[in-house]
Scaffold this motif. Sequence first.
Motif, PDB file in Angstrom:
ATOM      1  N   UNK A 122      78.319 110.328 -36.440  1.00 25.63           N
ATOM      2  CA  UNK A 122      77.819 110.771 -34.807  1.00 25.63           C
ATOM      3  C   UNK A 122      76.918 109.902 -34.641  1.00 25.63           C
ATOM      4  N   UNK A 123      76.284 109.305 -33.198  1.00 20.88           N
ATOM      5  CA  UNK A 123      75.167 109.070 -32.788  1.00 20.88           C
ATOM      6  C   UNK A 123      74.123 109.723 -32.200  1.00 20.88           C
ATOM      7  N   UNK A 124      72.394 109.344 -32.406  1.00 22.66           N
ATOM      8  CA  UNK A 124      71.783 110.521 -32.046  1.00 22.66           C
ATOM      9  C   UNK A 124      71.956 110.692 -30.328  1.00 22.66           C
ATOM     10  N   UNK A 125      72.261 109.945 -29.903  1.00 19.34           N
ATOM     11  CA  UNK A 125      72.559 109.789 -28.666  1.00 19.34           C
ATOM     12  C   UNK A 125      73.523 110.986 -28.438  1.00 19.34           C
ATOM     13  N   UNK A 126      74.789 110.847 -28.762  1.00 14.60           N
ATOM     14  CA  UNK A 126      75.810 111.731 -28.929  1.00 14.60           C
ATOM     15  C   UNK A 126      74.991 113.858 -28.940  1.00 14.60           C
ATOM     16  N   UNK A 127      73.775 113.031 -30.219  1.00 16.12           N
ATOM     17  CA  UNK A 127      73.807 114.657 -30.722  1.00 16.12           C
ATOM     18  C   UNK A 127      73.214 115.481 -29.421  1.00 16.12           C
ATOM     19  N   UNK A 128      72.293 114.087 -28.827  1.00 14.02           N
ATOM     20  CA  UNK A 128      70.913 114.436 -27.735  1.00 14.02           C
ATOM     21  C   UNK A 128      71.895 115.424 -26.920  1.00 14.02           C
ATOM     22  N   UNK A 129      73.575 114.708 -26.494  1.00 10.82           N
ATOM     23  CA  UNK A 129      74.394 115.497 -25.152  1.00 10.82           C
ATOM     24  C   UNK A 129      74.727 116.371 -25.605  1.00 10.82           C
ATOM     25  N   UNK A 130      75.232 117.073 -26.916  1.00 10.27           N
ATOM     26  CA  UNK A 130      74.951 118.050 -27.255  1.00 10.27           C
ATOM     27  C   UNK A 130      74.129 119.485 -27.206  1.00 10.27           C
ATOM     28  N   UNK A 131      72.745 118.832 -27.041  1.00 10.71           N
ATOM     29  CA  UNK A 131      71.925 119.614 -27.291  1.00 10.71           C
ATOM     30  C   UNK A 131      71.548 119.836 -25.753  1.00 10.71           C
ATOM     31  N   UNK A 132      71.931 119.178 -25.507  1.00  9.73           N
ATOM     32  CA  UNK A 132      71.422 118.973 -23.459  1.00  9.73           C
ATOM     33  C   UNK A 132      72.553 120.340 -22.933  1.00  9.73           C
ATOM     34  N   UNK A 133      73.755 119.838 -23.535  1.00 13.62           N
ATOM     35  CA  UNK A 133      74.895 120.870 -23.008  1.00 13.62           C
ATOM     36  C   UNK A 133      74.628 122.624 -23.810  1.00 13.62           C
ATOM     37  N   UNK A 134      74.513 122.784 -25.009  1.00 14.11           N
ATOM     38  CA  UNK A 134      74.733 123.795 -25.116  1.00 14.11           C
ATOM     39  C   UNK A 134      73.278 124.544 -25.472  1.00 14.11           C
ATOM     40  N   UNK A 135      72.240 123.480 -25.675  1.00 16.10           N
ATOM     41  CA  UNK A 135      71.036 124.462 -26.510  1.00 16.10           C
ATOM     42  C   UNK A 135      69.732 123.655 -25.406  1.00 16.10           C
ATOM     43  N   UNK A 136      70.147 123.581 -23.745  1.00 23.19           N
ATOM     44  CA  UNK A 136      69.061 122.580 -23.419  1.00 23.19           C
ATOM     45  C   UNK A 136      67.500 123.135 -23.211  1.00 23.19           C
ATOM     46  N   UNK A 137      67.416 124.210 -23.538  1.00 25.47           N
ATOM     47  CA  UNK A 137      65.893 124.108 -23.547  1.00 25.47           C
ATOM     48  C   UNK A 137      65.201 123.882 -25.516  1.00 25.47           C
ATOM     49  N   UNK A 138      65.946 123.115 -26.019  1.00 25.16           N
ATOM     50  CA  UNK A 138      65.738 122.133 -27.011  1.00 25.16           C
ATOM     51  C   UNK A 138      65.568 120.544 -26.648  1.00 25.16           C
ATOM     52  N   UNK A 139      66.164 120.491 -25.577  1.00 30.62           N
ATOM     53  CA  UNK A 139      65.855 119.107 -25.478  1.00 30.62           C
ATOM     54  C   UNK A 139      64.232 118.144 -24.939  1.00 30.62           C
ATOM     55  N   UNK A 140      63.506 119.302 -24.675  1.00 32.31           N
ATOM     56  CA  UNK A 140      62.522 118.736 -24.235  1.00 32.31           C
ATOM     57  C   UNK A 140      61.643 118.892 -25.609  1.00 32.31           C
ATOM     58  N   UNK A 141      62.177 119.292 -26.881  1.00 31.37           N
ATOM     59  CA  UNK A 141      61.742 118.858 -28.502  1.00 31.37           C
ATOM     60  C   UNK A 141      62.137 117.452 -29.326  1.00 31.37           C
TER      61      UNK A 141
END
Length: 411
Positions: free
Chosen positions: A346-365
């Motif tokens: 899984x690429x870092x971009x894919x993981x980031x998309x999951x963060x945006x979808x499931x835990x958006x508050x952590x995307x700014x971290x």
Amino acid sequence: MEASSSPIFNKKGELTGSVHIIKDISKRKEEELQQQQLRNKAEMSSRLAAVGEMAAGIAHEINNPLTGVIGFSELLLEREDLPDDIKANLKIINDGSQRAKEIIKRMLTFARQTTPQMSRVNITELINHTLELRNYVLATANIKIVKDYDATLPWVVADPGQLQQVFLNLIVNAEYAMKKAHDKGVLTIKTEKLDGYVRISVKDDGPGMPEEIRKKLFQPFFTTKEPGEGTGLGLSLSLGIIQEHTGTIRAESEEGKGTTFIIELPIASDTDKIAEITPEAEPPRSVVKAKVLVVDDEPSIRLLIKTILTQNGHVVEECDDPRKALEKLMATAYDVILLDIRMPGMSGIELYRNILTKIPDMALSVIFITGDTSDEATREYLSAHQTPYISKPFNRKTLETKVDEILGRKA
């Protein structure tokens, strides 16, 4: 001119005369020359593109191990309990790694993977600043500098760092040619204003070169230097940079009469829209002790980041699997997430998309880590999402500054 003759015979087969036709074919020859020049340009562009892709791939593969070499040698140099001879050896390692880093930057520039930072540039000042970098070497090589500057030279729109790289390359090449020819020389740099263009000429009184060599000068990996003294990328890189600036570069040379490189760049117009480049203020060091997650498949990079940030008082966890990292993020809140872009599974971009979808508050971290700035899709994604990132190889200060920026936003 093209000439042809046709005999005229009578009914008896006797020669009675002839027809002679003379054509002016200069226009046709000119068109053929233009077509050949276009073919040559297309072939050169194809070669540059192929070598550029190769350079970008090599650069990415080298950046990962190089990050560890630079980072850990810096950490060891900071220790006060090491003997001076060990520190001297470490400095050699670090200096060599920094040199490799600069070579990789040149390769990525050659591959046209770095975006020019355009601004209005005073060419005369830029040439003088470049000459200052070689003043001592030129003086000890008995090379005299002759400056023939146009006092009314207008501004051009350019990336000063990239142009300086071109000027430096031409100066170093001239210096090499003159030293090899007669251990001294005269380097003449001339600037002049033309119709809509600024011309810069760099002339040496070295040995010159035959036509067959001059034709190959801008080919990637072509060099006339001794093995180990040149990569053959300098002039190819210069060609790419000048073309990026919608300019031209060419060489004029004859054996025994030296060589002149001529650069022509468009003059800046009053309507050119150039972003003001202002130095970013360095953020204050954060006193917040953060919880950090490092996600990277390279053990040396995880260990380097953990060592640096732990020394700063942060609590650092590491993970080599993006899927497991997502599980951690779903269960625990982190103040900073350092995320490699290219990882297996899984690429870092894919993981980031999951963060945006499931835990958006952590995307700014999230801070991306990448040695893959050569990939167009990666660059576009980073630009579109305005996500902070660190390019490999990075040093301690770069890492600390970026982490402090994230923590500063949350303060």
